[in-house]
Design a protein around this motif. Sequence first.
Motif, mmCIF file in Angstrom:
data_model
loop_
_atom_site.group_PDB
_atom_site.id
_atom_site.type_symbol
_atom_site.label_atom_id
_atom_site.label_comp_id
_atom_site.label_asym_id
_atom_site.label_seq_id
_atom_site.Cartn_x
_atom_site.Cartn_y
_atom_site.Cartn_z
ATOM 1 N N MET A 116 -15.284 16.042 42.910
ATOM 2 C CA MET A 116 -16.647 15.755 42.437
ATOM 3 C C MET A 116 -17.283 14.675 43.309
ATOM 4 O O MET A 116 -16.574 13.826 43.850
ATOM 5 C CB MET A 116 -16.620 15.302 40.975
ATOM 6 N N PRO A 117 -18.615 14.678 43.430
ATOM 7 C CA PRO A 117 -19.273 13.642 44.227
ATOM 8 C C PRO A 117 -19.228 12.294 43.512
ATOM 9 O O PRO A 117 -19.175 12.225 42.282
ATOM 10 C CB PRO A 117 -20.710 14.155 44.336
ATOM 11 N N PHE A 118 -19.265 11.222 44.328
ATOM 12 C CA PHE A 118 -19.230 9.865 43.797
ATOM 13 C C PHE A 118 -20.594 9.206 43.953
ATOM 14 O O PHE A 118 -21.198 9.244 45.029
ATOM 15 C CB PHE A 118 -18.188 9.028 44.534
ATOM 16 N N VAL A 119 -21.070 8.584 42.883
ATOM 17 C CA VAL A 119 -22.281 7.771 42.943
ATOM 18 C C VAL A 119 -21.865 6.317 42.758
ATOM 19 O O VAL A 119 -20.997 6.008 41.948
ATOM 20 C CB VAL A 119 -23.306 8.195 41.857
ATOM 21 N N ARG A 120 -22.469 5.428 43.556
ATOM 22 C CA ARG A 120 -22.194 3.997 43.389
ATOM 23 C C ARG A 120 -23.322 3.379 42.575
ATOM 24 O O ARG A 120 -24.495 3.489 42.921
ATOM 25 C CB ARG A 120 -22.075 3.303 44.742
ATOM 26 N N LEU A 121 -22.933 2.747 41.476
ATOM 27 C CA LEU A 121 -23.887 2.145 40.551
ATOM 28 C C LEU A 121 -23.954 0.649 40.827
ATOM 29 O O LEU A 121 -22.921 -0.016 40.955
ATOM 30 C CB LEU A 121 -23.413 2.398 39.118
ATOM 31 N N SER A 122 -25.159 0.109 40.921
ATOM 32 C CA SER A 122 -25.314 -1.313 41.202
ATOM 33 C C SER A 122 -25.255 -2.109 39.902
ATOM 34 O O SER A 122 -25.199 -1.572 38.803
ATOM 35 C CB SER A 122 -26.655 -1.575 41.877
ATOM 36 N N GLY A 123 -25.329 -3.423 40.046
ATOM 37 C CA GLY A 123 -25.460 -4.299 38.886
ATOM 38 C C GLY A 123 -24.132 -4.796 38.361
ATOM 39 O O GLY A 123 -23.074 -4.241 38.638
ATOM 40 N N ARG A 124 -24.234 -5.874 37.579
ATOM 41 C CA ARG A 124 -23.052 -6.466 36.975
ATOM 42 C C ARG A 124 -23.321 -6.689 35.485
ATOM 43 O O ARG A 124 -24.445 -6.965 35.073
ATOM 44 C CB ARG A 124 -22.704 -7.795 37.644
ATOM 45 N N ILE A 125 -22.285 -6.571 34.675
ATOM 46 C CA ILE A 125 -22.394 -6.789 33.240
ATOM 47 C C ILE A 125 -21.638 -8.065 32.890
ATOM 48 O O ILE A 125 -20.451 -8.209 33.211
ATOM 49 C CB ILE A 125 -21.812 -5.595 32.453
ATOM 50 N N SER A 126 -22.331 -9.003 32.225
ATOM 51 C CA SER A 126 -21.737 -10.312 31.966
ATOM 52 C C SER A 126 -20.945 -10.369 30.667
ATOM 53 O O SER A 126 -20.215 -11.322 30.422
ATOM 54 C CB SER A 126 -22.838 -11.382 31.939
ATOM 55 N N GLY A 127 -21.097 -9.371 29.806
ATOM 56 C CA GLY A 127 -20.369 -9.399 28.544
ATOM 57 C C GLY A 127 -20.981 -8.443 27.541
ATOM 58 O O GLY A 127 -21.922 -7.710 27.847
ATOM 59 N N LYS A 128 -20.486 -8.482 26.308
ATOM 60 C CA LYS A 128 -20.946 -7.523 25.307
ATOM 61 C C LYS A 128 -22.402 -7.724 24.899
ATOM 62 O O LYS A 128 -23.035 -6.807 24.376
ATOM 63 C CB LYS A 128 -20.053 -7.597 24.074
ATOM 64 N N ASP A 129 -22.934 -8.925 25.104
ATOM 65 C CA ASP A 129 -24.316 -9.202 24.724
ATOM 66 C C ASP A 129 -25.304 -9.045 25.876
ATOM 67 O O ASP A 129 -26.482 -9.365 25.732
ATOM 68 C CB ASP A 129 -24.423 -10.625 24.150
ATOM 69 N N ASP A 130 -24.829 -8.593 27.018
ATOM 70 C CA ASP A 130 -25.707 -8.390 28.171
ATOM 71 C C ASP A 130 -26.780 -7.362 27.822
ATOM 72 O O ASP A 130 -26.460 -6.243 27.392
ATOM 73 C CB ASP A 130 -24.882 -7.890 29.361
ATOM 74 N N VAL A 132 -19.663 4.476 53.042
ATOM 75 C CA VAL A 132 -18.942 5.657 53.527
ATOM 76 C C VAL A 132 -18.330 6.433 52.368
ATOM 77 O O VAL A 132 -18.400 7.673 52.316
ATOM 78 C CB VAL A 132 -17.854 5.242 54.536
ATOM 79 N N GLU A 133 -17.748 5.746 51.408
ATOM 80 C CA GLU A 133 -17.010 6.426 50.354
ATOM 81 C C GLU A 133 -17.910 6.971 49.239
ATOM 82 O O GLU A 133 -17.432 7.697 48.371
ATOM 83 C CB GLU A 133 -15.965 5.482 49.749
ATOM 84 N N SER A 134 -19.210 6.651 49.275
ATOM 85 C CA SER A 134 -20.133 7.088 48.229
ATOM 86 C C SER A 134 -20.983 8.253 48.700
ATOM 87 O O SER A 134 -21.271 8.398 49.892
ATOM 88 C CB SER A 134 -21.038 5.931 47.803
#
Length: 350
Positions: free
Chosen positions: A1-15, A54-56
């Motif tokens: 299957m193709p790979f998509v790279r998702l940006s962003g960071r999640i800081s915790g459950k309340d993000d 390359v890998e995405s």
Amino acid sequence: MPFVRLSGRISGKDDPSREVRARMLYQLFANGWDIYNSNGDQRITLSNIERKIVESDAFVFMPDASLEDLFKAVSIFVGYQTLDVHLFGKATVILNTDHSWDAMFGLLDRLRELGTIRQNYRKFLLQASSTDEVLQSLDRVGDEGLPDIGREKIMDCNADTFEKEFDKPLIGKVCVFCSASIEDPAYLSEGYELGRLLAENDLGCVSGAGTTGVMGQVVQGSVDAGGWTGGSNVPHIIELEGLPEGMTSFWLRPDIYTRMEAMIENSDSFVIFPGGAGTVQEMLALLIFKQMGSPLMAGKPVIIYNKPLPEGGGFWDQLVAMLEPWAGSGYYSVADTLDEVLEMSKAAVV
């Protein structure tokens, strides 16, 4: 299957970004995509970004754009501009539901007006207002591909790294990030003047080692004045822009990110001269290094030359506006004249 790279960071459950990210993850996975950085816990650096590209197979940028996200998105567009084969046919979609990407789009729009971005970048950085639109854009690029960027190679690359002897004293080295496409004589003459001033003040000139636009003139100004001139470039960009004659040092690198590292390592200060998307990319890379506390940037000033425009305002007004959240950080200064640029550069090394 193709790979998509998702940006962003999640800081915790309340993000607050957690819910929209979960919805995006579900829709991507349900539509046949495997996902890199699904948890928002991966970091991109100059040393690994090319490998991540390359890998995405596609890239999706989420709301709440960080400095790192802005850098990655602009970097991908620069890769399209410079015919990076690793980006061929790969879609980039930006989910801008919170308008955190508006400043970047406004800056790139302004650079198109000023002529330093010739392509319609919105056909490459696809903006979406919902997760459904993200999927539609990915499908469309999968079916139709991406537009022709409109550039052709002018030469084959047979360059290699070299170091020549230089017997004059240097008090420091100034890296000039600037446009390789501007043809306006006023900009070209100022680029040449800056190169000359650096040489006459015993300052080496580091550049992206291209022959075209302002970049070529900065190098030529330094060479003609007998200055030390060094630079770094990559084979596929040399094939588009050529390689200047007369440089003292040249560092061949495999990709634009290790190229930036070489320029940073060999410089004591940095000037952001009028330029296009590549110059924005380089500015953001410098700020990320500053933010990280990297020893590569310790004590090295970053000077934005906000060249006054005949119609009023400055060339980099929109860049300065985009960087407003970091205005009080001490990461950069703004100069309005070449004399100010020179004095700030000299102050860093004397």
